[in-house]
Design an enzyme around this catalytic site. Structure first.
Site, PDB file in Angstrom:
ATOM      1  N   ASP A 143      61.311  20.002  31.404  1.00  0.00           N
ATOM      2  CA  ASP A 143      60.962  18.681  30.883  1.00  0.00           C
ATOM      3  C   ASP A 143      60.730  17.690  32.024  1.00  0.00           C
ATOM      4  O   ASP A 143      61.292  17.846  33.102  1.00  0.00           O
ATOM      5  CB  ASP A 143      62.116  18.097  30.046  1.00  0.00           C
ATOM      6  CG  ASP A 143      62.464  18.967  28.866  1.00  0.00           C
ATOM      7  OD1 ASP A 143      61.587  19.711  28.417  1.00  0.00           O
ATOM      8  OD2 ASP A 143      63.622  18.886  28.419  1.00  0.00           O
TER       9      ASP A 143
HETATM   10  N1  URA Z   1      66.317  22.912  28.412  1.00  0.00           N
HETATM   11  C1  URA Z   1      65.964  21.628  28.234  1.00  0.00           C
HETATM   12  O1  URA Z   1      66.434  20.959  27.335  1.00  0.00           O
HETATM   13  N2  URA Z   1      65.086  21.095  29.091  1.00  0.00           N
HETATM   14  C2  URA Z   1      64.548  21.781  30.123  1.00  0.00           C
HETATM   15  O2  URA Z   1      63.749  21.234  30.884  1.00  0.00           O
HETATM   16  C3  URA Z   1      64.938  23.113  30.277  1.00  0.00           C
HETATM   17  C4  URA Z   1      65.819  23.660  29.417  1.00  0.00           C
END
Ligand code: URA
Length: 235
Positions: free
Chosen positions: A103
């Site tokens: 993310d």
């Molecule tokens: N889980 C999440 O919530 N975000 C990420 O970027 C990776 C794993």
């Protein structure tokens, strides 16, 4: 690139022998025989044949581990003009791209490569390798919550596989959890923590199987070593 250089780079033969292939009329560019030495070709546009067989450059494979900072997206182009992770990598001529995604607000270990076969394998839903995260969360989960988390949770339309979770650090209002999952659903760690009532404030990925973030500084990258590449290929 000169035609004879291109032919030898494709691993067909030496530069000198490639010249002979050309002058002997055994080489075609875009379907036309070329006998002139030094003819220039564009490797991204022209199609070259030797004895009527198409040849292609063996691309240099590149494997990079980046410590992604918060604020960068893991797409190759962004319509909203946000910063993209490959902006942080310079001096690489190959067309590289991130494997899977983190993310925008997650930091840490991100693999970047031009190896399409490997990317395909690693992003396939059946691919299971441990991914470990450090999550700073609101509050301190009690034993019961930790157990629920580790056994599998209902997040929206999906029940997560068993996961590992432990508290590394805590104070009055927040705690740092080490979480290991082997799935890779969209925003999975954030959703799992929210589901037990401890929303994530910060998230960092610190390992992917044998690959470790170690003390690589934020925004910095390095090439994987041979052992790390072997690990990926063996999965
Ligand atoms: N889980 C999440 O919530 N975000 C990420 O970027 C990776 C794993």
């Amino acid at each position: 690139m000169r035609l004879q250089k291109y032919i030898s780079r494709c691993g067909i033969t030496s530069r000198r022998k490639a010249e002979k292939l050309i002058t002997d009329g055994r080489v075609k560019v875009d379907g036309n025989i070329v006998t002139e030495l030094g003819t220039k070709i564009d490797k991204t546009k022209n199609k070259v044949q030797v004895d009527n067989k198409y040849i292609e450059l063996e691309e240099n494979k590149v494997y990079i581990l980046l410590n992604k900072p918060v604020g960068y997206v893991t797409t190759l182009r962004d319509e909203k003009d946000r910063k993209i992770v490959t902006d942080l990598i310079d001096g690489i001529n190959e067309r590289i791209y991130p494997v899977g995604r983190l993310d925008k607000n997650t930091s840490g270990l991100l693999l970047i490569t031009n190896d399409g076969e490997l990317t395909h394998k690693l992003t396939h839903p059946s691919f299971e390798v441990d991914k470990t995260y450090l999550a700073l969360v609101e509050g301190i989960p009690n034993e019961n919550k930790l157990e629920i988390f580790s056994k599998g949770l209902d997040i929206e339309d999906y029940v997560t596989a068993p996961a590992k979770i432990k508290i590394l650090n805590k104070n009055k209002n927040e705690s740092v959890l080490e979480i290991t999952i082997h799935e890779g659903r969209n925003r999975q760690v954030r959703k799992m923590c929210a589901a037990i009532g401890h929303p994530v404030k910060q998230l960092q990925r610190i390992s992917l199987g044998d690959l470790k973030l170690g003390n690589l500084q934020e925004s910095k990258w390095r090439h994987l070593n041979n052992e790390e590449v072997d690990f990926l290929k063996k999965i």
